[in-house]
Design a protein around this motif. Structure first.
Motif, PDB file in Angstrom:
ATOM      1  N   HIS A 234       0.844  -1.189   0.000  1.00 62.20           N
ATOM      2  CA  HIS A 234       0.000   0.000   0.000  1.00 62.20           C
ATOM      3  C   HIS A 234       0.883   1.243   0.000  1.00 62.20           C
ATOM      4  O   HIS A 234       1.894   1.302   0.701  1.00 62.20           O
ATOM      5  N   ARG A 236       0.572   4.083   1.343  1.00 61.28           N
ATOM      6  CA  ARG A 236       0.745   4.739   2.646  1.00 61.28           C
ATOM      7  C   ARG A 236       1.817   4.063   3.492  1.00 61.28           C
ATOM      8  O   ARG A 236       2.318   4.661   4.446  1.00 61.28           O
ATOM      9  N   GLU A 237       2.177   2.818   3.152  1.00 60.47           N
ATOM     10  CA  GLU A 237       3.237   2.103   3.860  1.00 60.47           C
ATOM     11  C   GLU A 237       4.557   2.140   3.092  1.00 60.47           C
ATOM     12  O   GLU A 237       5.641   2.214   3.684  1.00 60.47           O
ATOM     13  N   ALA A 253      -3.867  14.644  -3.438  1.00 57.82           N
ATOM     14  CA  ALA A 253      -5.069  14.480  -2.610  1.00 57.82           C
ATOM     15  C   ALA A 253      -6.266  14.950  -3.427  1.00 57.82           C
ATOM     16  O   ALA A 253      -6.299  16.096  -3.885  1.00 57.82           O
ATOM     17  N   ARG A 263     -10.988  15.787   3.297  1.00 61.87           N
ATOM     18  CA  ARG A 263     -10.773  15.247   1.960  1.00 61.87           C
ATOM     19  C   ARG A 263      -9.357  14.726   1.777  1.00 61.87           C
ATOM     20  O   ARG A 263      -8.772  14.844   0.716  1.00 61.87           O
ATOM     21  N   GLY A 265      -7.115  11.446   1.503  1.00 65.47           N
ATOM     22  CA  GLY A 265      -7.187   9.999   1.358  1.00 65.47           C
ATOM     23  C   GLY A 265      -6.259   9.318   2.341  1.00 65.47           C
ATOM     24  O   GLY A 265      -5.470   9.944   3.046  1.00 65.47           O
ATOM     25  N   ARG A 266      -6.310   7.988   2.360  1.00 64.77           N
ATOM     26  CA  ARG A 266      -5.489   7.229   3.302  1.00 64.77           C
ATOM     27  C   ARG A 266      -3.995   7.380   3.019  1.00 64.77           C
ATOM     28  O   ARG A 266      -3.179   7.368   3.943  1.00 64.77           O
ATOM     29  N   THR A 267      -3.641   7.525   1.736  1.00 64.18           N
ATOM     30  CA  THR A 267      -2.223   7.680   1.418  1.00 64.18           C
ATOM     31  C   THR A 267      -1.672   8.989   1.976  1.00 64.18           C
ATOM     32  O   THR A 267      -0.652   9.008   2.676  1.00 64.18           O
ATOM     33  N   HIS A 269      -2.918  10.922   4.280  1.00 68.92           N
ATOM     34  CA  HIS A 269      -3.016  10.910   5.739  1.00 68.92           C
ATOM     35  C   HIS A 269      -1.866  10.096   6.339  1.00 68.92           C
ATOM     36  O   HIS A 269      -1.218  10.522   7.313  1.00 68.92           O
ATOM     37  N   GLY A 270      -1.581   8.949   5.751  1.00 70.81           N
ATOM     38  CA  GLY A 270      -0.530   8.081   6.270  1.00 70.81           C
ATOM     39  C   GLY A 270       0.853   8.689   6.158  1.00 70.81           C
ATOM     40  O   GLY A 270       1.638   8.653   7.110  1.00 70.81           O
ATOM     41  N   HIS A 273       1.769  11.502   8.626  1.00 71.81           N
ATOM     42  CA  HIS A 273       2.098  11.052   9.968  1.00 71.81           C
ATOM     43  C   HIS A 273       3.432  10.324  10.057  1.00 71.81           C
ATOM     44  O   HIS A 273       4.048  10.293  11.128  1.00 71.81           O
TER      45      HIS A 273
END
Length: 286
Positions: A234, A236-237, A253, A263, A265-267, A269-270, A273
């Motif tokens: 993924h 985001r990882e 985004a 708004r 996405g998971r990518t 957001h990940g 962080h």
């Protein structure tokens, strides 16, 4: 006229590192630097300022001190950059999103004065990154405050299904004299595990990812070195690991006109962080 580079400042050390980074970027781009602090001192005083008020409130004085200190720091770091400041009487996330309408780039340090707040990034940073109208750069706690050409000469690009982030990364690389490490992740389908994925199916997914990567970078300028890589997993990882020796990590985004709410996405957001370097979140309108 070149659009200014806007920095959100709150007096914290992360926001001052963001000022350092932004001052270097403004010098590189030859654009003005605008320092903005959002503060609702009227709320805490209980009344709005009046014309015959002879003494400003303590919150207003503190807000003005915050931007003054940040401006002095920016001018010491880059004396040739034109610096302006403004204190806006409203919530910082609303002030910064509005500022993004007339900015070329918006820069933030990880929001919050406590270690826990920095670790969790902060709601202001996430809200601004999710709603801004221009690209947003976020520096997390402990990240290098050196902007401009950087020290690694490398920009990591997370290649998605749209082109805005790709164009931004290529422009940044050309400006900095850096290479682009373009990464396309290809996660396995949810019903299959990586260790049981048939070899033919794995090759198909990887080939699809490679084809998308080639298409996304077909217009890369000749003067910008580009390294292409497909990685199982993924985004985001995968992308935070790729950011370890980079000056900037770029992701897109999606934005939907007229759509409200968070708004990111998971990518995006990940990586906000977990990235080891500053992250650029580029709006991609649909």
């Amino acid at each position: 006229m070149d659009l200014p580079l806007v920095v959100g400042v709150d007096g914290s050390e992360p926001s001052l590192r963001a000022v350092d980074w932004a001052a270097d970027e403004a010098a590189l781009r030859r654009v003005p630097l605008r320092l903005v602090h959002g503060c609702l001192w009227e709320r805490y005083e209980g009344v709005s300022p009046v014309e015959d008020l002879t003494e400003p409130s303590s919150d207003q004085v503190m807000a003005e001190d915050i931007v003054d200190v940040a401006a002095q720091r920016a001018r010491r770091r880059q004396p040739d950059v034109k610096v302006s400041t403004e204190v806006l009487p409203e919530e910082p996330e609303y002030a910064l999103v509005r500022e993004s309408r007339s900015a070329g780039l918006l820069v933030l340090g990880s929001c919050g004065r406590t270690g826990l707040a920095e670790a969790l990034l902060g709601s202001v940073c996430l809200t601004v990154a999710a709603h801004a109208h221009c690209p947003v750069i976020v520096l997390r706690a402990g990240q290098d405050g050196r902007g401009g050409a950087g020290r690694h000469g490398r920009i990591v690009l997370g290649v998605g299904d749209r082109q805005e982030a790709v164009r931004f990364a290529l422009r940044e690389a050309a400006l900095r004299g850096a290479e682009v490490a373009a990464v396309r992740a290809w996660p396995c389908p949810a019903h299959e595990s990586a260790d049981r994925l048939p070899a033919d199916s794995a090759r198909l997914y990887e080939q699809q990812a490679d084809r998308r990567l080639q298409e996304a970078l077909r217009e890369a300028p000749e003067g910008v070195p580009v390294r292409r890589r497909t990685v199982e997993g993924h985004a985001r990882e995968v992308l935070p690991s790729a950011s370890l020796d980079a000056d900037l990590l770029v992701v897109g985004a999606l934005r939907k006109s007229g759509h409200r709410g968070l708004r990111l996405g998971r990518t995006a957001h990940g990586v906000l962080h977990h990235s080891a370097c500053p992250v650029a979140v580029v709006p991609e309108w649909v």
